[in-house]
Design a protein around this motif. Structure first.
Motif, PDB file in Angstrom:
ATOM      1  N   CYS A  18       7.175   7.573 -16.096  1.00 54.12           N
ATOM      2  CA  CYS A  18       7.437   8.210 -15.028  1.00 54.12           C
ATOM      3  C   CYS A  18       7.803   7.407 -14.032  1.00 54.12           C
ATOM      4  CB  CYS A  18       6.588   9.337 -14.785  1.00 54.12           C
ATOM      5  SG  CYS A  18       4.981   8.796 -14.024  1.00 54.12           S
ATOM      6  N   ASP A  19       8.310   8.032 -12.814  1.00 55.20           N
ATOM      7  CA  ASP A  19       8.354   7.229 -11.710  1.00 55.20           C
ATOM      8  C   ASP A  19       7.198   7.231 -10.799  1.00 55.20           C
ATOM      9  OD1 ASP A  19       8.900   6.169  -9.046  1.00 55.20           O
ATOM     10  OD2 ASP A  19      10.612   7.638  -8.605  1.00 55.20           O
ATOM     11  N   VAL A  20       6.642   6.150 -10.688  1.00 53.42           N
ATOM     12  CA  VAL A  20       5.102   6.188 -10.070  1.00 53.42           C
ATOM     13  C   VAL A  20       5.171   6.200  -8.960  1.00 53.42           C
ATOM     14  CG1 VAL A  20       4.037   5.305 -11.974  1.00 53.42           C
ATOM     15  CG2 VAL A  20       4.769   3.751 -10.469  1.00 53.42           C
ATOM     16  N   ALA A  70      -4.774  16.035 -18.277  1.00 52.17           N
ATOM     17  CA  ALA A  70      -5.521  14.776 -18.548  1.00 52.17           C
ATOM     18  C   ALA A  70      -4.977  13.822 -19.566  1.00 52.17           C
ATOM     19  CB  ALA A  70      -7.116  14.837 -18.700  1.00 52.17           C
ATOM     20  N   HIS A  71      -4.768  14.464 -20.744  1.00 52.46           N
ATOM     21  CA  HIS A  71      -4.046  13.766 -21.834  1.00 52.46           C
ATOM     22  C   HIS A  71      -2.659  13.288 -21.321  1.00 52.46           C
ATOM     23  CE1 HIS A  71      -3.751  14.116 -26.616  1.00 52.46           C
ATOM     24  NE2 HIS A  71      -2.777  13.178 -26.055  1.00 52.46           N
ATOM     25  N   ILE A  72      -1.863  14.115 -20.676  1.00 58.66           N
ATOM     26  CA  ILE A  72      -0.559  13.490 -20.283  1.00 58.66           C
ATOM     27  C   ILE A  72      -0.632  12.290 -19.548  1.00 58.66           C
ATOM     28  CG2 ILE A  72       1.510  13.986 -18.803  1.00 58.66           C
ATOM     29  CD1 ILE A  72       1.294  17.140 -19.920  1.00 58.66           C
ATOM     30  N   TRP A  73      -1.699  12.596 -18.290  1.00 58.41           N
ATOM     31  CA  TRP A  73      -1.866  11.204 -17.566  1.00 58.41           C
ATOM     32  C   TRP A  73      -2.298   9.966 -18.304  1.00 58.41           C
ATOM     33  CZ3 TRP A  73       0.759  13.048 -14.348  1.00 58.41           C
ATOM     34  CH2 TRP A  73       0.769  13.985 -13.488  1.00 58.41           C
ATOM     35  N   HIS A  74      -2.962  10.091 -19.346  1.00 57.82           N
ATOM     36  CA  HIS A  74      -3.310   9.156 -20.254  1.00 57.82           C
ATOM     37  C   HIS A  74      -2.225   8.643 -20.798  1.00 57.82           C
ATOM     38  CE1 HIS A  74      -5.481   6.995 -23.597  1.00 57.82           C
ATOM     39  NE2 HIS A  74      -4.837   7.818 -24.455  1.00 57.82           N
ATOM     40  N   LEU A  75      -1.276   9.351 -21.441  1.00 60.38           N
ATOM     41  CA  LEU A  75      -0.396   8.862 -22.300  1.00 60.38           C
ATOM     42  C   LEU A  75       0.794   7.909 -21.124  1.00 60.38           C
ATOM     43  CD1 LEU A  75       0.928  11.776 -24.503  1.00 60.38           C
ATOM     44  CD2 LEU A  75      -0.247   9.873 -25.105  1.00 60.38           C
ATOM     45  N   ILE A  76       0.641   8.434 -19.820  1.00 58.19           N
ATOM     46  CA  ILE A  76       1.449   7.651 -18.927  1.00 58.19           C
ATOM     47  C   ILE A  76       0.538   6.421 -18.660  1.00 58.19           C
ATOM     48  CG2 ILE A  76       2.277   7.561 -16.396  1.00 58.19           C
ATOM     49  CD1 ILE A  76       2.597  10.832 -16.831  1.00 58.19           C
ATOM     50  N   ALA A  77      -0.683   6.377 -18.545  1.00 55.65           N
ATOM     51  CA  ALA A  77      -1.429   5.202 -18.187  1.00 55.65           C
ATOM     52  C   ALA A  77      -1.121   4.284 -19.198  1.00 55.65           C
ATOM     53  CB  ALA A  77      -2.908   5.755 -18.021  1.00 55.65           C
ATOM     54  N   ARG A  78      -1.224   4.628 -20.387  1.00 56.20           N
ATOM     55  CA  ARG A  78      -1.023   3.754 -21.677  1.00 56.20           C
ATOM     56  C   ARG A  78       0.496   3.357 -21.686  1.00 56.20           C
ATOM     57  NH1 ARG A  78      -4.998   0.974 -23.577  1.00 56.20           N
ATOM     58  NH2 ARG A  78      -7.022   2.048 -23.168  1.00 56.20           N
ATOM     59  N   GLN A 137       0.932  -1.186   0.111  1.00 54.28           N
ATOM     60  CA  GLN A 137      -0.026  -0.035   0.026  1.00 54.28           C
ATOM     61  C   GLN A 137       0.940   1.336   0.001  1.00 54.28           C
ATOM     62  OE1 GLN A 137      -3.130   0.134  -0.456  1.00 54.28           O
ATOM     63  NE2 GLN A 137      -3.340  -2.299  -0.522  1.00 54.28           N
ATOM     64  N   SER A 138       1.550   1.356  -0.923  1.00 54.33           N
ATOM     65  CA  SER A 138       2.542   2.562  -1.153  1.00 54.33           C
ATOM     66  C   SER A 138       1.909   3.697  -2.191  1.00 54.33           C
ATOM     67  CB  SER A 138       3.945   1.933  -1.784  1.00 54.33           C
ATOM     68  OG  SER A 138       3.439   1.775  -3.335  1.00 54.33           O
ATOM     69  N   PRO A 139       2.835   4.838  -2.179  1.00 59.33           N
ATOM     70  CA  PRO A 139       2.367   5.884  -3.056  1.00 59.33           C
ATOM     71  C   PRO A 139       1.960   5.320  -4.491  1.00 59.33           C
ATOM     72  CG  PRO A 139       4.131   6.637  -1.575  1.00 59.33           C
ATOM     73  CD  PRO A 139       3.712   5.114  -1.250  1.00 59.33           C
ATOM     74  N   ALA A 140       3.156   4.460  -4.751  1.00 57.79           N
ATOM     75  CA  ALA A 140       2.771   3.805  -6.262  1.00 57.79           C
ATOM     76  C   ALA A 140       1.490   3.040  -6.364  1.00 57.79           C
ATOM     77  CB  ALA A 140       4.027   2.853  -6.586  1.00 57.79           C
ATOM     78  N   HIS A 141       1.031   2.480  -5.310  1.00 59.54           N
ATOM     79  CA  HIS A 141      -0.475   1.989  -5.514  1.00 59.54           C
ATOM     80  C   HIS A 141      -1.531   2.867  -5.937  1.00 59.54           C
ATOM     81  CE1 HIS A 141      -4.028  -0.005  -4.017  1.00 59.54           C
ATOM     82  NE2 HIS A 141      -3.513  -1.193  -4.665  1.00 59.54           N
ATOM     83  N   GLY A 142      -1.487   3.878  -4.999  1.00 56.55           N
ATOM     84  CA  GLY A 142      -2.422   4.950  -5.137  1.00 56.55           C
ATOM     85  C   GLY A 142      -2.134   5.772  -6.602  1.00 56.55           C
ATOM     86  N   ASN A 143      -0.956   5.891  -7.123  1.00 58.73           N
ATOM     87  CA  ASN A 143      -0.603   6.348  -8.449  1.00 58.73           C
ATOM     88  C   ASN A 143      -1.207   5.682  -9.318  1.00 58.73           C
ATOM     89  OD1 ASN A 143       0.357   8.727  -7.183  1.00 58.73           O
ATOM     90  ND2 ASN A 143       2.667   8.206  -7.522  1.00 58.73           N
ATOM     91  N   ILE A 144      -0.876   4.380  -9.505  1.00 65.29           N
ATOM     92  CA  ILE A 144      -1.567   3.490 -10.662  1.00 65.29           C
ATOM     93  C   ILE A 144      -2.948   3.460 -10.375  1.00 65.29           C
ATOM     94  CG2 ILE A 144      -1.507   1.132 -11.227  1.00 65.29           C
ATOM     95  CD1 ILE A 144       1.299   0.820 -10.033  1.00 65.29           C
ATOM     96  N   ALA A 145      -3.538   3.579  -9.303  1.00 68.45           N
ATOM     97  CA  ALA A 145      -5.149   3.395  -9.349  1.00 68.45           C
ATOM     98  C   ALA A 145      -5.648   4.759  -9.935  1.00 68.45           C
ATOM     99  CB  ALA A 145      -5.503   3.307  -7.841  1.00 68.45           C
ATOM    100  N   PHE A 146      -4.788   5.967  -9.595  1.00 68.92           N
ATOM    101  CA  PHE A 146      -5.115   7.189 -10.054  1.00 68.92           C
ATOM    102  C   PHE A 146      -5.096   7.280 -11.701  1.00 68.92           C
ATOM    103  CE2 PHE A 146      -3.329  11.242 -11.865  1.00 68.92           C
ATOM    104  CZ  PHE A 146      -4.247  12.273 -11.435  1.00 68.92           C
ATOM    105  N   LEU A 147      -3.935   6.721 -12.244  1.00 67.82           N
ATOM    106  CA  LEU A 147      -3.775   6.700 -13.615  1.00 67.82           C
ATOM    107  C   LEU A 147      -4.704   5.809 -14.618  1.00 67.82           C
ATOM    108  CD1 LEU A 147       0.426   6.702 -13.631  1.00 67.82           C
ATOM    109  CD2 LEU A 147      -1.278   8.466 -14.480  1.00 67.82           C
ATOM    110  N   LYS A 148      -5.191   4.764 -13.846  1.00 72.18           N
ATOM    111  CA  LYS A 148      -6.215   3.825 -14.350  1.00 72.18           C
ATOM    112  C   LYS A 148      -7.338   4.475 -14.938  1.00 72.18           C
ATOM    113  CE  LYS A 148      -7.004  -0.309 -13.052  1.00 72.18           C
ATOM    114  NZ  LYS A 148      -7.321  -1.455 -12.054  1.00 72.18           N
TER     115      LYS A 148
END
Length: 155
Positions: free
Chosen positions: A131-133, A118-126, A62-73
């Motif tokens: 980036c360092d999540v 939003a477009h940039i978060w989409h590019l990272i999610a895809r 349950q790290s910041p990465a977990h939250g960031n990945i959920a955010f990017l999804k």
């Protein structure tokens, strides 16, 4: 088994896969003696395959990465213009590493800034950008372009 996809511009080496056994902290503390032979066998097996082995509990995952990945999804299925995406990715590829703020100023100025983030978060999610999540996601987040990753839909 956790495998890593390293971008050539971000890392010059690829981390070894990680074999993980996840246990609840209370269970781990109560049963560690009976699980020790299993963990020794897992460590040997991982070493034979060139992997690392770790035992983790819920605190570690349950790290910041977990939250960031959920955010990017949330941005995975955003409807974006492929030409804009290609221009952003190519700009990042040309410059190796840039900040999100740079991309917003260069490609999404003024009224387009909210759409741009939003477009940039989409590019990272895809995974068109990386980036360092594990760090905080924001305007100062550094991004880079992994190899490949062309837009799959042309508009």
């Amino acid at each position: 088994l956790v495998t890593y996809a390293a971008s050539d511009s971000a890392l010059e080496w690829e981390p070894a896969p990680l074999l993980v056994d996840i246990k609840a902290k209370a269970d781990w503390q109560e049963h560690w003696r009976e699980w020790l032979p299993k963990w020794k066998a897992a460590r040997r097996y991982a070493a034979e395959h060139g992997w690392r082995f770790k035992i983790m509990n819920e605190d570690r995952i349950q790290s910041p990465a977990h939250g960031n990945i959920a955010f990017l999804k949330e941005y995975l299925d955003l409807d974006v213009d492929c030409e804009d995406s290609d221009a952003v990715v190519e700009d990042v590829r040309d410059r190796d590493v840039v900040t999100v703020d740079y991309l917003l100023a260069r490609h999404f100025p003024g009224l387009y800034r909210a759409q741009g983030i939003a477009h940039i978060w989409h590019l990272i999610a895809r995974r068109r950008l990386d980036c360092d999540v594990c760090g905080e996601l924001g305007y100062l987040t550094e991004v880079w372009a992994p190899d490949g990753g062309q837009c799959s839909v042309r508009r």
